[in-house]
Design an enzyme around this catalytic site. Structure first.
Site, mmCIF file in Angstrom:
data_model
loop_
_atom_site.group_PDB
_atom_site.id
_atom_site.type_symbol
_atom_site.label_atom_id
_atom_site.label_comp_id
_atom_site.label_asym_id
_atom_site.label_seq_id
_atom_site.Cartn_x
_atom_site.Cartn_y
_atom_site.Cartn_z
ATOM 1 N N PHE A 1 0.682 -1.258 0.201
ATOM 2 C CA PHE A 1 -0.030 0.054 0.035
ATOM 3 C C PHE A 1 0.822 1.152 -0.050
ATOM 4 O O PHE A 1 0.681 2.152 -0.917
ATOM 5 C CB PHE A 1 -0.862 0.069 1.395
ATOM 6 C CG PHE A 1 -1.802 1.120 1.478
ATOM 7 C CD1 PHE A 1 -2.556 1.777 0.557
ATOM 8 C CD2 PHE A 1 -1.652 1.936 2.632
ATOM 9 C CE1 PHE A 1 -3.596 2.850 0.710
ATOM 10 C CE2 PHE A 1 -2.482 3.016 2.961
ATOM 11 C CZ PHE A 1 -3.246 3.451 2.167
ATOM 12 N N ARG B 1 9.505 -9.845 -5.941
ATOM 13 C CA ARG B 1 9.756 -11.211 -5.966
ATOM 14 C C ARG B 1 8.208 -11.710 -6.475
ATOM 15 O O ARG B 1 7.180 -11.381 -6.619
ATOM 16 C CB ARG B 1 9.866 -11.789 -4.598
ATOM 17 C CG ARG B 1 8.810 -11.496 -3.650
ATOM 18 C CD ARG B 1 8.852 -12.333 -2.412
ATOM 19 N NE ARG B 1 7.645 -12.208 -1.235
ATOM 20 C CZ ARG B 1 7.840 -12.743 -0.330
ATOM 21 N NH1 ARG B 1 8.762 -13.633 0.075
ATOM 22 N NH2 ARG B 1 6.698 -12.464 0.733
ATOM 23 N N HIS C 1 5.672 -12.330 -9.294
ATOM 24 C CA HIS C 1 5.220 -11.701 -10.504
ATOM 25 C C HIS C 1 5.690 -10.122 -10.816
ATOM 26 O O HIS C 1 6.049 -9.533 -9.907
ATOM 27 C CB HIS C 1 3.647 -11.707 -10.607
ATOM 28 C CG HIS C 1 3.178 -12.968 -10.442
ATOM 29 N ND1 HIS C 1 3.483 -13.990 -11.622
ATOM 30 C CD2 HIS C 1 2.475 -13.586 -9.637
ATOM 31 C CE1 HIS C 1 2.662 -15.279 -11.181
ATOM 32 N NE2 HIS C 1 2.297 -14.987 -10.023
ATOM 33 N N ALA D 1 8.345 -6.094 4.677
ATOM 34 C CA ALA D 1 8.116 -6.355 6.268
ATOM 35 C C ALA D 1 7.309 -7.461 6.228
ATOM 36 O O ALA D 1 6.578 -7.773 5.446
ATOM 37 C CB ALA D 1 7.944 -5.352 7.066
ATOM 38 N N ARG D 2 7.465 -8.237 7.241
ATOM 39 C CA ARG D 2 6.323 -9.065 7.683
ATOM 40 C C ARG D 2 5.687 -8.178 8.545
ATOM 41 O O ARG D 2 5.977 -7.937 9.570
ATOM 42 C CB ARG D 2 6.790 -10.601 8.580
ATOM 43 C CG ARG D 2 5.750 -11.426 8.895
ATOM 44 C CD ARG D 2 6.249 -12.724 9.532
ATOM 45 N NE ARG D 2 5.141 -13.670 9.645
ATOM 46 C CZ ARG D 2 4.294 -13.809 10.820
ATOM 47 N NH1 ARG D 2 4.445 -13.036 11.825
ATOM 48 N NH2 ARG D 2 3.399 -14.924 10.587
ATOM 49 N N SER E 1 7.616 1.434 12.588
ATOM 50 C CA SER E 1 6.039 1.489 13.144
ATOM 51 C C SER E 1 5.950 2.133 14.498
ATOM 52 O O SER E 1 6.945 2.240 15.213
ATOM 53 C CB SER E 1 5.679 -0.004 13.249
ATOM 54 O OG SER E 1 4.227 0.185 14.103
ATOM 55 N N TYR F 1 5.409 -8.053 16.688
ATOM 56 C CA TYR F 1 5.713 -7.235 15.541
ATOM 57 C C TYR F 1 6.378 -5.854 16.058
ATOM 58 O O TYR F 1 7.284 -5.570 15.473
ATOM 59 C CB TYR F 1 4.473 -6.839 14.998
ATOM 60 C CG TYR F 1 4.496 -5.887 13.688
ATOM 61 C CD1 TYR F 1 5.277 -6.114 12.600
ATOM 62 C CD2 TYR F 1 4.116 -4.486 14.094
ATOM 63 C CE1 TYR F 1 5.179 -5.056 11.617
ATOM 64 C CE2 TYR F 1 4.017 -3.612 12.982
ATOM 65 C CZ TYR F 1 4.882 -3.768 11.843
ATOM 66 O OH TYR F 1 5.139 -3.022 10.769
ATOM 67 N N GLY G 1 -25.038 3.353 5.406
ATOM 68 C CA GLY G 1 -25.892 4.012 6.299
ATOM 69 C C GLY G 1 -26.153 3.279 7.557
ATOM 70 O O GLY G 1 -27.226 3.430 8.242
ATOM 71 N N ILE G 2 -25.378 2.381 8.039
ATOM 72 C CA ILE G 2 -25.435 1.518 8.991
ATOM 73 C C ILE G 2 -25.271 2.569 10.261
ATOM 74 O O ILE G 2 -24.350 2.973 10.474
ATOM 75 C CB ILE G 2 -24.487 0.385 8.838
ATOM 76 C CG1 ILE G 2 -24.819 -0.540 7.752
ATOM 77 C CG2 ILE G 2 -24.775 -0.542 10.318
ATOM 78 C CD1 ILE G 2 -23.748 -1.699 7.743
#
Length: 322
Positions: free
Chosen positions: A11, A33, A35, A73-74, A117, A143, A192-193
């Protein structure tokens, strides 16, 4: 200047790659790695690697590279199935990162930008008591521990080799194409919940994708960034209630929020085994970006409302295509 980017398919990575490719004086190299990169700009060189491991050979990817932006990263997962999650994170986020950094330093890379992070700082703050970049770390999950250990190893490599290290700790990143809980939130609002989040008075720092990318690119050249740690946010903290209302406005669907006391939401979440979700919805996590602003003379270029609008526009276009 030749710049290697890892994590280019993620992202954040896709947005960074687009910004690098649009520059007139940068030569982006994307380590991938499997594709090929979809819609890869023509001026981007792609190099296939074996992934982020302790035995990966990065020599081809690092050829003539001056700066590395390390975003691979993982990543943090909610329901980790590993028998030893910390060891799994360490193999990739610590051992893999440090192998890349050592090889980069040996091949003459000048600067290594590490996307860490905010979890290195911890999981939450009291209201109006934000994290600061140079406070002692206090990670609370595997993490966060792995990212902290990678940071420590990178600082050691910087001392040993002279390669400059820049560490950036983002808060929650949102923007066009965002997934997970932020995407779910937009779907609830769009439908609209009614949501029981109309009386939450927490404070959370977020960072728009464009703002994070701008800071990363700033750190490629800025002399004051060398060997520093930076926190990054939009510079405006929101409660969950405020975020939902402003996201609803961006979507053109006013939020239908019920004023359920946050203490009831927290207790209900704990009974359902959703303590982590409760912390994100009801708890506070603020960061102080004064150091980032002053040392780099940097200001987040995109406002919260503009970032929410671009996120909403992308979401609505994609939803209409479903």
């Amino acid at each position: 200047m030749r710049v290697l980017l890892t994590g280019a398919t993620g992202f954040v990575g896709r947005a960074v790659l687009g910004r690098l490719a649009a520059s007139n004086d940068l030569e982006p190299v994307a380590a991938i790695r499997g594709h090929a990169l979809p819609d890869c700009p023509q001026n981007v060189t792609t190099v296939r690697t074996a992934g982020l491991h302790a035995d990966t050979d990065w020599s081809e990817a690092l050829d003539q590279v001056a700066v590395v932006i390390h975003g691979a990263a993982r990543v943090h997962v909610m329901n980790d199935t590993e028998s030893d999650p910390l060891e799994a994170f360490r193999k990739v986020n610590v051992e893999g990162t440090l192998k890349l950094a050592r090889q980069a330093a040996s091949l003459g890379v000048r600067r290594f930008i590490f996307i860490s992070s905010i979890k290195v700082n911890g999981e939450g703050t009291p209201v109006n008591e934000p994290y600061v970049a140079d406070a002692p770390p206090a990670p609370a999950d595997p993490y966060g521990v792995s990212k902290m250990e990678a940071e420590q190893g990178l600082r050691d490599i910087a001392v040993q080799t002279g390669m400059e290290v820049v560490i950036i700790r983002p808060t929650l990143v949102y923007g066009p194409g965002v997934k997970a809980n932020f995407l779910n939130m937009m779907r609830w609002l769009d439908k609209g919940i009614p949501l029981p989040f109309g009386a939450i008075h927490n404070r959370r720092s977020l960072v728009a994708l464009d703002n994070l990318v701008d800071l990363i690119v700033t750190c490629i050249r800025h002399p004051a960034a060398a060997n520093q740690t930076f926190l990054v946010s939009d510079g405006e903290d929101l409660s969950t209630t405020q975020l939902l209302r402003r996201m609803g406005q961006a979507l053109g669907k006013p939020a239908r929020l019920l004023p359920v006391p946050s203490v009831l939401l927290e207790r209900s979440a704990q009974l359902l085994g959703k303590r982590a979700l409760s912390q994100r919805l009801c708890g506070s996590l603020q960061v102080d970006i004064t150091k980032t602003r002053e040392l780099l003379d940097w200001t987040p270029p995109v406002s919260v409302d503009n970032a929410l609008r671009s996120t909403a526009t992308y979401f609505l276009n994609k939803e209409r295509q479903r």
